[in-house]
Design a protein around this motif. Structure first.
Motif, short mmCIF file in Angstrom:
data_model
loop_
_atom_site.label_atom_id
_atom_site.label_comp_id
_atom_site.label_asym_id
_atom_site.label_seq_id
_atom_site.Cartn_x
_atom_site.Cartn_y
_atom_site.Cartn_z
N SER A 137 45.83 13.24 29.66
CA SER A 137 46.77 14.11 30.38
C SER A 137 47.71 13.30 31.26
O SER A 137 48.89 13.63 31.41
CB SER A 137 45.99 15.12 31.23
OG SER A 137 45.16 15.93 30.43
N THR A 138 47.18 12.24 31.87
CA THR A 138 48.01 11.34 32.68
C THR A 138 49.07 10.69 31.82
O THR A 138 50.25 10.59 32.21
CB THR A 138 47.13 10.27 33.35
OG1 THR A 138 46.16 10.91 34.17
CG2 THR A 138 47.97 9.32 34.20
N ALA A 139 48.68 10.24 30.64
CA ALA A 139 49.64 9.62 29.73
C ALA A 139 50.74 10.60 29.33
O ALA A 139 51.92 10.25 29.28
CB ALA A 139 48.93 9.08 28.50
N ILE A 140 50.36 11.84 29.05
CA ILE A 140 51.36 12.85 28.70
C ILE A 140 52.32 13.07 29.86
O ILE A 140 53.54 13.16 29.68
CB ILE A 140 50.67 14.17 28.29
CG1 ILE A 140 49.94 13.98 26.96
CG2 ILE A 140 51.68 15.31 28.19
CD1 ILE A 140 49.03 15.13 26.58
N ALA A 141 51.78 13.13 31.09
CA ALA A 141 52.62 13.37 32.26
C ALA A 141 53.66 12.27 32.43
O ALA A 141 54.81 12.54 32.83
CB ALA A 141 51.75 13.46 33.51
N LEU A 142 53.26 11.03 32.15
CA LEU A 142 54.17 9.90 32.39
C LEU A 142 54.98 9.52 31.16
O LEU A 142 55.83 8.62 31.23
CB LEU A 142 53.35 8.69 32.85
CG LEU A 142 52.62 8.88 34.19
CD1 LEU A 142 51.76 7.65 34.50
CD2 LEU A 142 53.60 9.13 35.33
N SER A 143 54.76 10.21 30.05
CA SER A 143 55.38 9.80 28.78
C SER A 143 56.88 10.09 28.74
O SER A 143 57.56 9.62 27.82
CB SER A 143 54.69 10.53 27.61
OG SER A 143 54.93 11.94 27.68
N HIS A 144 57.40 10.81 29.72
CA HIS A 144 58.82 11.17 29.69
C HIS A 144 59.73 10.02 30.10
O HIS A 144 60.96 10.14 30.02
CB HIS A 144 59.07 12.38 30.62
CG HIS A 144 58.31 13.59 30.22
ND1 HIS A 144 57.08 13.92 30.76
CD2 HIS A 144 58.59 14.56 29.30
CE1 HIS A 144 56.64 15.04 30.21
NE2 HIS A 144 57.52 15.44 29.31
#
Length: 609
Positions: A137-144
């Protein structure tokens, strides 16, 4: 102070062992960094989507690549006491960033479950896996690719390890961890434990038990006993990822808010735009990991970190083993007495000198590395300071040079024990860990017949029937990560404690977990290989004599070698562990997860990075 030889040797062997994978990790982070300010590389349509919800001033700043944008990743929810204080942090962070000509955006939330709520319930079988879900979930949050730094708002059991793993994969970003703080002290832990045992014996009812629990867990903030949540905070500060003294300041106080504002300012100061670039990947080296481990051992911290810290280190390209835990435990003294290792809680630890004094005495003894890169100051010596508000301004003063309460916190020269509170045990039943800091020396060695269970709920029935009123080693097997997600078995503590109080020699052996606040009954846990994977725990039969001797690192079934070799492994019907309460959604993670000594991670060992 000269570094202790064992600490130096363990650090060096971790560095050598990790050389190749660490080099791959650093190369990956350098490639990510070389792309520059990510939002500057986005197409106009991408960037417009990234700031569409912002106000005009924030949009103007986000169009520029020379202003910093801080990503906020938070575990906020308003049901759980530890996470509820994070509600107002994002606005505080955004206001602070604007005051510095920068911006902050709420990048994403991560799930935050409470083992206290799910203890002994089906939901507990999702608990360990939630760590890896949080990392993803952290990776998804920062993937932008919108961010120049990140603030990680988390505090409890799986949340901080999950955030750390996610932060490591975005290690080119400067990172600060922002805690919420512990709740004020409530019902004394000794009284809470007494009422739990009375309830287990049927001597008080549910109303009395619920009132005691409510008086213990009574307000926003982290639980005050020294379990995994507070161990998280201590280790993060030992690695220099918190501001000095931030770990154990109560929520909803002016000092807590001032620390959150300063964390935002410091994150912006640590960005490349500010000329003081401090990325996560250059901070978290083998020295930082060893500091976290030494702090964990010196404080008698959570056994859960024999898995979490291994997985956290792996995410940063560092290979940590249980032998490292064991060798450091043999030389790191026990310096705290915080429940369940004593009657004090984390607020008493803070009052006795807290992190500033603990770090000072460990530095003086040469047990931790001063020369690590930290988010604040120039090294770990700056973490011997304490934060204060002076005329409304946040300042740091030198922390205490002596403990204010040696019943709670002692110098390394005058420890409670010469060794740490953790031991690795091994033998023909496999390898496991045991937390002995709360176990009286006379209760540590247990040699007794085993009583085997395949479900923790079966033990209560045997207890109620009087079948355990004897010297006994209770074995709860098929509780490993592949079998059912490796739930904590903390609900068994009162029953085993009653048996011990009745004068019996009693212990627990399991391939599951115990609470991060494992208590007075010796519990050899995380046995690996787990029973489902053909581990020798599956060869045990009711009545076999087992010897558990943590002081000598022994866990052995006293069965004739030839007979042991002939035995086939027992099996168990695990279907009831895999359905209802969302457990069917985690079948993929159960199939992918590694063993306890490798961190019980679904990500493997990151060896292919």
């Amino acid at each position: 102070m000269k570094m202790h030889d064992t600490v130096t040797q363990v650090t060096e062997r971790i560095r050598e062992r990790s050389h190749d994978r660490r080099a791959r990790y650093e190369e990956l982070m350098e490639r990510q960094h070389s792309r520059g300010v990510h939002r500057g590389t986005l197409a106009c349509g991408n960037l417009a989507h990234g700031f569409a919800a912002c106000g005009p001033a924030d949009k103007d700043r986000l169009k520029l690549t020379n202003s910093a944008n801080v990503g906020i990743v938070s575990s906020y929810n308003d049901m759980l006491s530890a996470h509820q204080p994070f509600k107002d942090f994002p606005e505080l962070i955004k206001e602070t960033a604007r005051s510095m000509g920068s911006t902050a955006q709420f990048a994403g939330g991560v799930p935050a479950m409470c083992d206290g709520v799910t203890q002994g319930q089906p939901g507990m079988e999702l608990s360990l896996f939630s760590r890896d879900v949080i990392a993803m979930s952290t990776a998804i949050a920062l993937s932008h690719n919108m961010f120049d730094a990140a603030l990680y708002l988390g505090i409890c059991d799986k949340i901080v390890p999950g955030l750390f793993i996610g932060a490591a994969r975005f290690g080119h970003l400067p990172a600060l961890f922002v805690p919420g703080g512990p709740m004020p002290s409530g019902l004394p832990n000794k009284e809470k434990s007494r009422i739990r045992q009375l309830f287990a014996e049927g001597k008080v009812g549910r109303d009395e038990l619920l009132q005691a629990e409510s008086d213990s867990y009574h307000s926003p903030g982290t639980c005050t006993f020294y379990g995994t949540a507070n161990s998280n905070q201590l280790m993060i500060e030992m690695m220099g990822l918190h501001l000095p003294g931030a770990s154990f300041v109560n929520p909803n106080t002016p000092l807590r808010d001032a620390l959150t504002r300063y964390a935002t300012e410091q994150a912006i100061r640590n960005t490349e735009q500010s000329g003081n670039y401090r990325p996560f990947y250059k901070q978290i080296t083998e020295k930082a990991i060893v500091n976290a481990l030494v702090g964990l051992l010196a404080s008698g911290g959570s056994t859960n970190h024999t898995m979490h810290l291994v997985a956290m280190a792996a995410a940063a390209g560092i290979t940590l083993t249980w032998d490292d835990f064991s060798d450091l435990s043999s030389v790191v003294p026990s310096l705290t007495r915080i429940y369940p290792n004593g009657q004090a809680d984390i607020n008493h630890f803070q009052a006795a000198g807290g992190m500033a004094y603990l770090i000072r005495t460990l530095l003086d003894a040469g047990l931790v590395h001063e020369d690590i890169n930290t988010v604040f100051g120039q090294g770990l010596a700056d973490y011997t300071k304490e934060p204060f508000l002076e005329d409304g301004e946040l300042i740091w003063r030198d922390g205490p040079s002596e403990s204010y309460d040696k019943d709670v916190l002692r110098p390394a020269s005058e420890p409670f024990s010469a060794t740490g509170g953790l031991a690795v045990v091994s033998g023909n039943l496999g390898r496991g860990v045991i937390k002995v800091s709360a176990v009286e020396p006379e209760n540590r060695l247990v040699e007794a017949p085993v009583r085997i269970f395949h479900d923790q709920n079966e033990l209560k029935g045997a207890f109620d029937a009087g079948e355990l009123n004897r010297d006994v080693i209770t074995v709860i097997r098929f509780q490993g990560p592949r079998a059912n997600g490796m739930p904590e078995l903390h609900k068994l503590t009162p029953y085993l404690g009653v048996l011990q109080d009745r004068g019996y020699k009693v212990a627990l052996v399991t391939d599951g977990r115990m609470s991060g606040a494992s208590g007075k009954v010796p519990a050899a846990i995380h046995i690996t290989p787990e029973a489902l994977d053909g581990g020798p725990l599956a060869k045990l039969r009711d009545g076999d004599i087992v010897r558990l001797d943590p002081d000598n690192g022994e866990l052995t079934a006293l069965v004739d070698n030839d007979e042991w070799a002939r035995r086939e492994n027992a099996s168990a019907d695990l279907d009831h562990f895999h359905h209802e309460m969302g457990r069917e959604l985690f079948v993929g993670l159960r199939n992918m997860v590694g063993g306890a000594e490798e961190g019980a991670s679904a990500f493997g060992t990151f060896g292919d990075i």
